[in-house]
Structures are given as structure tokens and as C-alpha cells.
Design an enzyme around this catalytic site. Sequence first.
Site, PDB file in Angstrom:
ATOM      1  N   TYR A  31       0.834  -1.204   0.000  1.00 42.14           N
ATOM      2  CA  TYR A  31       0.000   0.000   0.000  1.00 42.14           C
ATOM      3  C   TYR A  31       0.865   1.250   0.000  1.00 42.14           C
ATOM      4  CZ  TYR A  31       0.848   1.302   4.878  1.00 42.14           C
ATOM      5  OH  TYR A  31       1.431   1.730   6.035  1.00 42.14           O
ATOM      6  N   ARG A  50       7.387   4.084  -5.319  1.00 44.42           N
ATOM      7  CA  ARG A  50       7.601   3.206  -4.156  1.00 44.42           C
ATOM      8  C   ARG A  50       6.573   2.076  -4.131  1.00 44.42           C
ATOM      9  NH1 ARG A  50       8.003   5.965   1.637  1.00 44.42           N
ATOM     10  NH2 ARG A  50       5.744   6.001   1.420  1.00 44.42           N
ATOM     11  N   ARG A 103       0.294 -17.893  -6.711  1.00 42.00           N
ATOM     12  CA  ARG A 103      -0.324 -18.317  -7.972  1.00 42.00           C
ATOM     13  C   ARG A 103      -1.779 -18.741  -7.784  1.00 42.00           C
ATOM     14  NH1 ARG A 103       4.476 -22.278  -9.697  1.00 42.00           N
ATOM     15  NH2 ARG A 103       4.142 -22.721  -7.512  1.00 42.00           N
ATOM     16  N   LYS A 149       6.505  -1.653   1.666  1.00 46.63           N
ATOM     17  CA  LYS A 149       5.398  -1.069   2.436  1.00 46.63           C
ATOM     18  C   LYS A 149       4.242  -2.057   2.329  1.00 46.63           C
ATOM     19  CE  LYS A 149       3.531   3.553   3.155  1.00 46.63           C
ATOM     20  NZ  LYS A 149       3.598   3.529   4.603  1.00 46.63           N
TER      21      LYS A 149
HETATM   22  N1  PLP Z   1       8.326   4.550   8.282  1.00 47.32           N
HETATM   23  C1  PLP Z   1       7.238   3.776   8.285  1.00 47.32           C
HETATM   24  C2  PLP Z   1       7.292   2.441   8.940  1.00 47.32           C
HETATM   25  C3  PLP Z   1       6.045   4.226   7.674  1.00 47.32           C
HETATM   26  O1  PLP Z   1       4.961   3.455   7.675  1.00 47.32           O
HETATM   27  C4  PLP Z   1       6.030   5.516   7.088  1.00 47.32           C
HETATM   28  C5  PLP Z   1       4.823   6.047   6.447  1.00 47.32           C
HETATM   29  O2  PLP Z   1       3.767   5.517   6.503  1.00 47.32           O
HETATM   30  C6  PLP Z   1       7.194   6.293   7.120  1.00 47.32           C
HETATM   31  C7  PLP Z   1       8.332   5.777   7.715  1.00 47.32           C
HETATM   32  C8  PLP Z   1       7.223   7.666   6.499  1.00 47.32           C
HETATM   33  O3  PLP Z   1       7.166   7.594   5.099  1.00 47.32           O
HETATM   34  P1  PLP Z   1       6.645   8.796   4.189  1.00 47.32           P
HETATM   35  O4  PLP Z   1       7.460  10.004   4.554  1.00 47.32           O
HETATM   36  O5  PLP Z   1       6.925   8.349   2.820  1.00 47.32           O
HETATM   37  O6  PLP Z   1       5.198   8.991   4.489  1.00 47.32           O
END
Ligand code: PLP
Length: 286
Positions: A31, A50, A103, A149
Site C-alpha cells: 500500500y 515506491r 499463484r 510497504k
Molecule cells: N516509516 C514507516 C514504517 C512508515 O509506515 C512511514 C509512512 O507511513 C514512514 C516511515 C514515512 O514515510 P513517508 O514520509 O513516505 O510517508
Amino acid sequence: MWIFLNDRFVRKKDALISVFDHGFLYGDGVYETLRAYGGRIFRLRQHLARLSRSASLIGLDIPFVEQDFITVLREAMKRNDLSDAYLRITISRGEGNIGLDPRLCPYPTVVVISLPLQPYPVELFNTGVSLALVNVRRNLAAALPPMIKSLNFLNNILAKQEASRAGGFDGLMLNGEGHIAECTTSNIFFVKDGCVYTPSVACGILDGITRETVLSLAREQALPTEEGRYRPDALLEADECFLTNTTMEIMPVQDIDKRPIGKERPGPVTDRLRELFRANLPRFLE
Ligand code: PLP
């Protein structure tokens, strides 16, 4: 409220997915959280890049190209009459029989949620927040890389619960080696003698887009910066500390485990970076 589900916008009550969706069964998916200011999205291309990287790291083929997401995100804001918005793209492995093999799932599930942005209370940006240094360690990069993520967020949820029990706004996690990693949904920075420090990506963190934005703004102003491996002691002895993420921007930290950080909150460097961030925001919006 309109939700985008797979190939169309549906009402929230009709935005339903299967109990056999592997996102639900196994947390198998990725996500992104994005933020729009006046209908314009912060670092849109970086967030989509990303998302694509996360998907490729779990071997998930996204059925959309970048422009499809852009069209859907804009349409989502339009339909829901949003200007300052919280946007979330979720892509799960999709529906399939029981079993871990991807799969089993021929089609990913794609969801875009758009909501009015709920800003953090203004006073928090003045007082700063309290952190708890938690026992839960950040996922080992060799086990589940924090660069993905992923929908599997239990590592961070356990840390958040531990922080809440300790009365903290958020939990600060260390990596397996005992170096500072990140908080549950944000990156951490600290300032000592005018230099801005933050854990390097090699520490096993998500390479936050706000983190990268803050580092480049600091470098443009010739502020000294350093990315490295730091023990919690370095943080406790810092002059200033702050967190970054897309919805929060830059949030000062008041104390860690009730030990105050520095004397002023927000400290002068944090304040300067916040001003720089706000002043430069238009060039990051699309
Ligand atoms: N670290 C974690 C674990 C996160 O989930 C997030 C954002 O959700 C971030 C850092 C910060 O990322 P960003 O600056 O891209 O929102």
C-alpha cells in the site's frame, strides 16, 4: 463516499472484498499513503514509484500503469469533493484458495480510499510529542524488508501497542543490532550541534518520502546532514528530535521515555526545516 474497487468507483457500502482475499488471510499485499493539499498530491511520482517497488519486491504484478493511478486518485478526490485529502492505495494479492502460493490468486485487488485529511492537533507541533523506546525490534531486513510497504503491519502494531501502554504518542524501534531504526509510521531525525542526523536506509527502515524531502531541503541550504547508525544514547543527548511522514510532515519530539530532548521545542533547526518545508511545498505538489 466513493471508493475505487478494481475497475470502478462504488459506494462505501458496496466496496466489499472476498474473505478469501489473501490480503485479508495473510497480509499479502502492499500500500501507499498519500496526501493532497488543495487537490494537489505531494510527491505523487515518488509514492507511485515506491508502490511499484513494493509490489515488485513481493512479486505482485500491478494491473495499472502510473497514469491509471493518477487518473483514479484525481477522480476519487473529485467524486468525494475533497481538497485536503488523505489518499490510500491498497493492492492485495487478490482472491484465491487457502494456501500461501501467490499463484492461487489470478487477479490482485486494487482499492483507492480518499478521505478528508484529519490534521494532527496544532498544539502538538508546538509542544512536541512523547516517544517510548519499545522492546519490539524493527523487522529484520533479511526477514521482511522494511522497504516493502506491506499490508503485514503487525511489527509496527505491536510497537504501537507497547508505546501506548507506556503513555507514548508513538514507539521508537531499534533494529536487530540495537541501532535506532524508525517509529511505527514515521522516520526519526535528531539534531546535535547544528548537524541533522537520521538513521541510514541500511539500518532497515522505510525510505520515507518526507525523510528524503527534508534531507534534500537541508542539503540545499547547506545545513550539515549525516545518515548513519546511531545508538539510542545519541538521541537522548541530542539538542532536538523530530519525526517525518507524509500526513504529519515534520513533528517535534518532546521526550523519549519521559527524558526531555534538548531545551527548546520546537528547536531552532526543526523550526527552520518546517519553514523550509512549507515554503517549498508548491514545488512538490502535482
Ligand atoms: N516509516 C514507516 C514504517 C512508515 O509506515 C512511514 C509512512 O507511513 C514512514 C516511515 C514515512 O514515510 P513517508 O514520509 O513516505 O510517508
